[in-house]
Structure formats: structure tokens, C-alpha cells
Design an enzyme around this catalytic site. Structure first.
Site, PDB file in Angstrom:
ATOM      1  CB  CYS A 142      -0.997  -0.046   1.156  1.00  0.00           C
ATOM      2  SG  CYS A 142      -2.397   1.053   0.861  1.00  0.00           S
TER       3      CYS A 142
ATOM      4  NE  ARG B  51      -8.801   5.913   2.572  1.00  0.00           N
ATOM      5  CZ  ARG B  51      -7.546   6.339   2.463  1.00  0.00           C
ATOM      6  NH1 ARG B  51      -7.300   7.601   2.198  1.00  0.00           N
ATOM      7  NH2 ARG B  51      -6.522   5.506   2.623  1.00  0.00           N
TER       8      ARG B  51
ATOM      9  CG  HIS C  26      -3.303  -3.102   4.085  1.00  0.00           C
ATOM     10  ND1 HIS C  26      -2.118  -2.673   4.607  1.00  0.00           N
ATOM     11  CD2 HIS C  26      -3.810  -2.038   3.408  1.00  0.00           C
ATOM     12  CE1 HIS C  26      -1.923  -1.404   4.276  1.00  0.00           C
ATOM     13  NE2 HIS C  26      -2.932  -0.991   3.537  1.00  0.00           N
TER      14      HIS C  26
HETATM   15  N1  GLN Z   1      -1.859   6.937   2.420  1.00  0.00           N
HETATM   16  C1  GLN Z   1      -2.001   6.117   1.270  1.00  0.00           C
HETATM   17  C2  GLN Z   1      -3.347   6.239   0.584  1.00  0.00           C
HETATM   18  O1  GLN Z   1      -4.333   6.520   1.209  1.00  0.00           O
HETATM   19  C3  GLN Z   1      -1.693   4.653   1.614  1.00  0.00           C
HETATM   20  C4  GLN Z   1      -2.683   4.095   2.587  1.00  0.00           C
HETATM   21  C5  GLN Z   1      -2.295   2.732   3.094  1.00  0.00           C
HETATM   22  O2  GLN Z   1      -1.131   2.389   3.211  1.00  0.00           O
HETATM   23  N2  GLN Z   1      -3.312   1.955   3.462  1.00  0.00           N
HETATM   24  O3  GLN Z   1      -3.456   6.048  -0.600  1.00  0.00           O
END
Ligand code: GLN
Length: 245
Positions: free
Chosen positions: A97, A131, A199
Site C-alpha cells: 500500500c 477511497r 493488507h
Molecule cells: N496513504 C495512502 C493512501 O491513502 C496509503 C494508505 C495505506 O497504506 N493503506 O493512498
């Protein structure tokens, strides 16, 4: 690579560790020790210089934008040369990520550009829109020496990652969003350098993938005997079910 040993460099374990990403390290070390391979873990934090030859595998987990920003500055200023050399000599680098995003050229947020390592030929932008969150399953096609198989995990990212022409995705999305929610691809791979949005943490639910990483890191000459993976297979089946497979 040292004989019978896996030397893991854990990049920013305090800052880049959301969704229990450090569970990935626990799986790598356990699966080595169960086979009599000594596994060592060295934390490589802000300001720490790296001896590029001292590690077989580097791991960088996910993080919030603020933590990512601080780590990115340090990565480029302090660690880029050593990590580039390690990647070129065939050490394994796994980024999850936020870590994946920082393996690419940059992560752009509104009017800010956070420079990454440029080890993977990808760029990430923070496009408007929700998101990309949820359970995900992807399929590796068995090309370019990957063993082929299905990875299941969980994704939560605002960034959309775009592969530049010629870059190789890690897998094809079966369920979920993947790199950008529309390309149908997830992650990126260049030889032994791998980035993914999964993840979960990733490796406890995908033990076969952990073994592939270990094999690449310790070299083909080291045999990796089969382990009793009944529990790991249940974890995998559960993650697949959560993703709707
Ligand atoms: N901050 C990054 C995003 O939101 C990665 C998030 C994460 O590692 N889950 O894209």
C-alpha cells in the site's frame, strides 16, 4: 545472501505499519525458523543508513499520508542508493500500500508531489472520489517466474496507481478495486521488487506467496520443505470468502 539465513530489513516499522502489516514479518520469520533457516529482522528507521549487501529482503508496509511523507523524504535522502543497489542485485523488496506507492516514482496529493524511489515504473495520484476500500482477491498468472495463484486481502487507499507502459502488474483483479479502480490490474512487479495494495496482513492469509518471497530471497539452492499448512489454508479460504470467492 548468507547460507541458511534470511536477513530482513524492516523499513520504518513504527511509522509504516497500519492494518497489522508487521504480521507479514512474523510470517516470514516463522516460516524460515520452522525449516531451520535463521531469520533476523533489523528495524531501519528514520535517519538509519543501510548497508545494501546486509539484507536479503526489505519490507515496507502501509501508512497514513503524514507518516508516508516523512518516510518518503528519508527514503530518498538516506536510503535510495542502497535500496536501488539491493533491488538491482536481486534482493527481494516488498512494499504494501503506502510502501508500494513509495516504490514508484511519486505519490501526488493535490498540489504536492511526494517523491518515491522509482524502483517500480508506476506513479500514484490522489484523484477525486471515494477511497478504494474493501476485500480484494487477485490472480497471478504464473508468468515471469511467479508461481501463479490467488492472493486475498484487504485494501484501503486514496491513491490511484498507474502503471507506465511496459510495467508489469502483479496480478489481475478478481474482486475489489486494485491499482486504480478501473484498469483491472493490481500491484506491480519488476524482477524481485514487488508492490501491492493488499493488507490483511497479506502473508498470513497467503502462505504460498510468503514461500515464494522466501525462495527468491534465500536462493534456489536452499530447499524449502513443505510445512503443515492446515491453519494457513483455512486463513486463505476465509480471506477468499470475505472477498466473495
Ligand atoms: N496513504 C495512502 C493512501 O491513502 C496509503 C494508505 C495505506 O497504506 N493503506 O493512498
Amino acid at each position: 545472501m548468507a547460507d541458511g539465513q534470511l536477513r530482513i530489513g524492516a523499513l520504518y516499522p513504527n511509522e509504516m505499519n497500519i492494518y497489522a502489516d508487521r504480521g507479514n514479518i512474523a510470517v516470514l520469520t516463522a516460516r524460515c525458523r520452522w525449516r531451520g533457516i535463521e531469520a533476523t529482522v533489523t528495524a531501519l528507521g528514520l535517519g538509519d543508513e543501510i548497508d545494501s549487501d546486509a539484507f536479503d529482503l526489505f519490507y515496507l508496509g502501509g501508512g497514513q499520508d503524514d507518516d508516508q511523507r516523512r518516510c518518503a523524504e528519508d527514503l530518498v535522502a538516506v536510503k535510495k542508493e542502497a535500496l536501488t543497489a539491493a533491488s538491482q542485485r536481486g534482493a527481494v523488496l516488498l512494499g504494501v500500500c503506502g510502501g508500494y506507492q513509495l516504490f514508484g516514482h511519486w505519490y501526488e496529493l493535490e498540489d504536492e508531489r511526494i517523491e518515491g524511489l522509482g524502483l517500480l515504473d508506476v506513479e500514484t495520484v490522489r484523484a477525486p472520489g471515494a477511497r478504494l476500500i474493501g476485500n480484494i482477491a487477485i490472480e497471478l498468472d504464473g508468468g515471469d517466474g511467479d508461481p501463479g495463484g490467488i492472493l486475498a486481502g484487504f485494501e484501503n487507499h486514496g491513491g490511484r496507481t498507474l502503471l507506465r507502459p511496459g510495467a508489469t502488474p502483479l496480478g489481475r483483479v478478481l474482486k475489489g478495486h486494485g491499482n486504480d479502480g478501473s484498469s483491472g490490474f493490481e500491484g506491480c512487479r519488476s524482477a524481485h521488487t514487488i508492490g501491492t495494495y493488499l493488507h490483511g496482513p497479506l502473508l498470513p492469509a497467503n502462505a504460498w506467496f510468503a514461500d515464494w518471497l522466501i525462495q527468491m530471497a534465500v536462493g534456489e539452492a536452499q530447499s524449502l520443505p513443505q510445512l503443515d499448512d492446515d491453519l494457513e489454508e483455512l486463513a486463505h479460504a476465509d480471506a477468499l470468502k470475505a472477498a466473495g470467492l
